[in-house]
Write a protein that holds these residues in place. Structure first.
Motif, short mmCIF file in Angstrom:
data_model
loop_
_atom_site.label_atom_id
_atom_site.label_comp_id
_atom_site.label_asym_id
_atom_site.label_seq_id
_atom_site.Cartn_x
_atom_site.Cartn_y
_atom_site.Cartn_z
N ARG A 1 0.85 -1.19 0.00
CA ARG A 1 0.00 0.00 0.00
C ARG A 1 0.89 1.24 0.00
O ARG A 1 1.63 1.50 0.96
N PHE A 2 0.81 2.01 -1.07
CA PHE A 2 1.55 3.25 -1.19
C PHE A 2 0.66 4.41 -0.75
O PHE A 2 -0.57 4.29 -0.72
N LEU A 3 1.29 5.53 -0.44
CA LEU A 3 0.55 6.65 0.15
C LEU A 3 0.93 7.96 -0.53
O LEU A 3 2.12 8.24 -0.76
N TYR A 4 -0.09 8.76 -0.86
CA TYR A 4 0.10 10.15 -1.27
C TYR A 4 -0.60 11.02 -0.24
O TYR A 4 -1.76 10.77 0.12
N LYS B 1 -0.25 10.31 10.13
CA LYS B 1 0.96 9.67 10.65
C LYS B 1 0.81 8.15 10.70
O LYS B 1 1.74 7.41 10.36
N GLN B 2 -0.36 7.68 11.11
CA GLN B 2 -0.57 6.24 11.16
C GLN B 2 -0.54 5.63 9.76
O GLN B 2 -0.05 4.51 9.57
N ARG B 3 -1.05 6.35 8.79
CA ARG B 3 -0.96 5.86 7.41
C ARG B 3 0.49 5.80 6.95
O ARG B 3 0.90 4.88 6.23
N MET B 4 1.29 6.80 7.37
CA MET B 4 2.72 6.77 7.02
C MET B 4 3.42 5.59 7.68
O MET B 4 4.30 4.96 7.09
N VAL B 5 3.02 5.28 8.91
CA VAL B 5 3.62 4.16 9.63
C VAL B 5 3.43 2.86 8.87
O VAL B 5 4.33 2.01 8.80
N HIS B 6 2.26 2.67 8.25
CA HIS B 6 1.91 1.38 7.64
C HIS B 6 2.00 1.38 6.11
O HIS B 6 1.65 0.38 5.49
N ALA B 7 2.47 2.47 5.51
CA ALA B 7 2.60 2.51 4.05
C ALA B 7 3.88 1.82 3.60
O ALA B 7 4.90 1.86 4.30
N MET B 8 3.84 1.20 2.44
CA MET B 8 5.08 0.66 1.87
C MET B 8 6.05 1.79 1.56
O MET B 8 7.26 1.68 1.82
N ALA B 9 5.53 2.89 1.02
CA ALA B 9 6.35 4.08 0.76
C ALA B 9 5.43 5.28 0.61
O ALA B 9 4.26 5.14 0.23
N ALA C 1 10.81 11.75 8.84
CA ALA C 1 10.92 11.76 10.30
C ALA C 1 10.33 10.49 10.92
O ALA C 1 10.79 10.03 11.97
N ILE C 2 9.33 9.92 10.27
CA ILE C 2 8.74 8.66 10.74
C ILE C 2 9.55 7.48 10.27
O ILE C 2 9.51 6.39 10.85
N GLY C 3 10.34 7.69 9.21
CA GLY C 3 11.13 6.61 8.63
C GLY C 3 10.44 5.94 7.46
O GLY C 3 10.90 4.91 6.97
N THR C 4 9.35 6.52 6.99
CA THR C 4 8.66 5.96 5.83
C THR C 4 9.53 6.12 4.58
O THR C 4 9.95 7.23 4.28
N PRO C 5 9.81 5.06 3.86
CA PRO C 5 10.62 5.19 2.63
C PRO C 5 9.93 6.13 1.64
O PRO C 5 8.70 6.19 1.57
N LEU C 6 10.74 6.85 0.88
CA LEU C 6 10.21 7.83 -0.07
C LEU C 6 10.43 7.39 -1.51
O LEU C 6 11.47 6.82 -1.85
N ILE C 7 9.41 7.67 -2.33
CA ILE C 7 9.55 7.67 -3.79
C ILE C 7 9.23 9.09 -4.20
O ILE C 7 8.09 9.54 -4.08
N SER C 8 10.23 9.81 -4.66
CA SER C 8 10.06 11.26 -4.82
C SER C 8 10.61 11.76 -6.14
O SER C 8 11.66 11.29 -6.61
N SER C 9 9.93 12.75 -6.70
CA SER C 9 10.49 13.46 -7.84
C SER C 9 11.62 14.35 -7.34
O SER C 9 11.80 14.56 -6.14
N SER C 10 12.38 14.87 -8.28
CA SER C 10 13.48 15.76 -7.93
C SER C 10 13.13 17.21 -8.24
O SER C 10 14.01 18.03 -8.50
N ALA C 11 11.84 17.54 -8.17
CA ALA C 11 11.39 18.89 -8.52
C ALA C 11 11.75 19.88 -7.43
O ALA C 11 11.54 19.63 -6.24
N GLY C 12 12.25 21.03 -7.82
CA GLY C 12 12.45 22.16 -6.91
C GLY C 12 13.21 21.80 -5.66
O GLY C 12 14.29 21.20 -5.68
N GLY C 13 12.62 22.16 -4.50
CA GLY C 13 13.27 21.94 -3.22
C GLY C 13 13.44 20.48 -2.86
O GLY C 13 14.25 20.15 -1.98
#
Length: 376
Positions: A199-202, A270-278, A297-309
Motif C-alpha cells: 500500500r503506497f501513500l500520497y 501519521k498512522q498511514r505513514m507508519v503502515h505505508a510501503m512508501a 521523520a517517521i522513517g517511511t521510505p520515499l519515492i520522490s520526484s526531484s522537482a524544486g526543493g
C-alpha cells in the motif's frame, strides 16, 4: 527572559492547518516560543463566528478571526482598518512583524509604517507554483506577492530552488533574502514494514502541479504487470479536479486499488505513514517538500520526484527518485519498491538519520539570528 516581541500574520495555524504552509507556520511559532519570544498570532478561523483569543505555549497569544466579510474582502485580503479599530492592541510597538501569508499584507504595511521591520516568509512563489495562468484573480495575487518582495525588509526563502527563482526573476531583491530550511518536530511514530501490504501513500493537496495524474498512470502500469499494488490518496482539492482524478481512476479500471480518503487529521496521516510501503511525492513543482520531511521523520521510505526543493531535501542514496513528470521512471520506482523490500528498510534508516539536521531545535539558532539582525 523575553528576547523579542513578534507579531505573526498567517493564514494557517494549528487547527487551521491545510497543508505545508500551516505546518511550517505552526512549527516556527512554537520554535520561537521555546526561545523566549513573546508572540501574537493573527489567523483566520473557518469554524468561528466571532473573534476569539487563545493562549498557547509559554508566550503565544492567538487572535482568531472568522472568515467572513467583516474581516476579509476581495481575494480574502484582510480589512486592515477594521482590525486596527477593533483590536487596538495590534498597534503596540513590535520588534518584528512576521508575515507568512499575502492576504495579511495590508495589515503588515499599516502596522509597520516603514519603521517596524517586516520579515516575509515565502513558502512558494505563486506565479511559479501555479504556472502563471491568465486568470484575473490569480494575476492580482501574483502582483500582491511581488509588491511584498519590494516592500518587506527581509525575505525568508526555504530552499535553494527558491533562491534561484528570485535571482532569475527579481535579482534586485536578492540582497535582502536569506535561505533557511523549514523544520520538523521529531515524532514518536516509527515506520512498520511488517504490514505494508504493497500500500503506497500520497498526502497533500489535489492540484495539477502535484503530479497526481502521473502517479495514477504509473500505478496503472504497475497494476497491468500483475503485481499487487494499492494507493491511498489523502488530501483535498478543487471539486472539478477531484472528479477528474476519480474519472481517470475509473477509466484505468483501478477502482479496487486506488482510494481517495479526503482530508484527515495529522494523527491519522501519521498512522498511514507508519503502515505505508512508501510515501510518494510525485510533484512537478515543489518549493520545499514538507510532507516528504514528515515522512522521513517517521522513517517511511520515499519515492520522490526531484522537482524544486525536493532535490535538496531528498537524497538519491536514501530514496527512490525520478525526474518530475517522467511516468516511466515513476512506475519503475514503484516496481523496484515492491520487488526489493530490503532496500526500503535501508532507505528508512537513512531517512531517519538525514532528518535529524532538520529538527527545529537544530534550526532555532539560525532563526534567532535572522530575527535579531532585523532589529539592529
Amino acid at each position: 527572559m523575553i528576547y523579542l516581541k513578534v507579531l505573526s500574520l498567517t493564514n494557517e495555524f494549528e487547527e487551521e492547518r491545510f497543508g505545508g504552509a500551516g505546518t511550517a507556520a505552526t512549527g516556527i511559532v512554537y520554535m520561537l516560543d521555546r526561545l523566549g519570544m513573546e508572540q501574537t498570532v493573527v489567523v483566520p478561523r473557518s469554524d468561528w463566528n466571532k473573534p476569539g483569543r487563545l493562549a498557547r505555549g509559554q508566550h503565544i497569544n492567538v487572535l482568531g478571526l472568522p472568515r467572513n466579510i467583516y474581516y476579509f474582502g476581495h481575494l480574502e485580503m484582510v480589512w486592515a482598518d477594521a482590525l486596527r479599530h477593533k483590536f487596538p492592541e495590534l498597534l503596540q510597538k513590535w520588534d518584528v512583524i512576521h508575515l507568512q501569508a499575502i492576504n495579511f499584507a495590508p495589515l503588515a504595511y499599516l502596522l509597520s509604517e516603514g519603521r517596524i521591520p517586516i520579515l516575509y516568509s515565502v513558502y512558494s512563489f505563486l506565479r511559479e507554483e501555479l504556472g502563471d495562468p491568465k486568470v484575473p484573480g490569480l494575476q492580482e495575487q501574483f502582483k500582491i506577492q511581488e509588491e511584498l518582495l519590494k516592500h518587506c525588509h527581509r525575505i525568508h526563502l526555504i530552499s535553494q530552488s527558491e533562491v534561484h527563482y528570485l535571482a532569475e526573476h527579481f535579482p534586485q531583491y536578492l540582497s535582502k533574502a536569506e535561505k533557511l530550511a523549514l523544520g520538523i518536530s521529531l515524532p514518536t511514530e516509527r515506520w512498520n514494514q511488517v504490514n505494508t501490504n504493497n500500500r503506497f501513500l500520497y498526502v497533500g493537496r489535489l492540484l495539477e502541479y502535484k503530479g497526481l495524474e502521473d502517479l495514477i498512470e504509473a500505478v496503472g502500469r504497475v497494476y497491468r504487470t500483475e503485481r499487487q499494488i494499492c494507493l491511498d490518496i489523502v488530501g483535498k482539492g478543487p471539486a472539478p479536479y477531484e472528479k477528474y482524478l476519480k474519472r481517470m481512476v475509473s477509466s484505468l479500471k483501478l477502482g479496487d486499488c486506488v482510494q481517495f480518503h479526503g482530508w484527515q487529521p495529522s494523527l491519522e496521516v501519521k498512522q498511514r505513514m507508519v503502515h505505508a510501503m512508501a510515501l510518494i511525492i510525485p510533484s512537478r513543482r515543489e518549493a520545499f517538500g514538507l510532507v516528504a520531511l514528515e515522512g522521513m521523520a517517521i522513517g517511511t521510505p520515499l519515492i520522490s520526484s526531484s522537482a524544486g526543493g525536493l532535490a535538496e531535501l531528498v537524497s538519491p542514496t536514501g530514496a527512490l527518485t525520478f525526474e518530475a513528470g517522467n511516468i516511466n521512471q515513476l512506475s519503475e520506482a514503484l516496481m523496484t519498491a515492491i520487488d526489493n523490500p530490503s532496500l526500503l528498510k535501508l532507505f528508512s534508516e537513512r531517512a531517519r538519520e538525514r532528518v535529524l539536521s532538520y529538527a527545529w531545535e537544530q534550526l532555532a539558532p539560525l532563526y534567532l539570528n535572522l530575527l535579531e539582525n532585523l532589529t539592529q
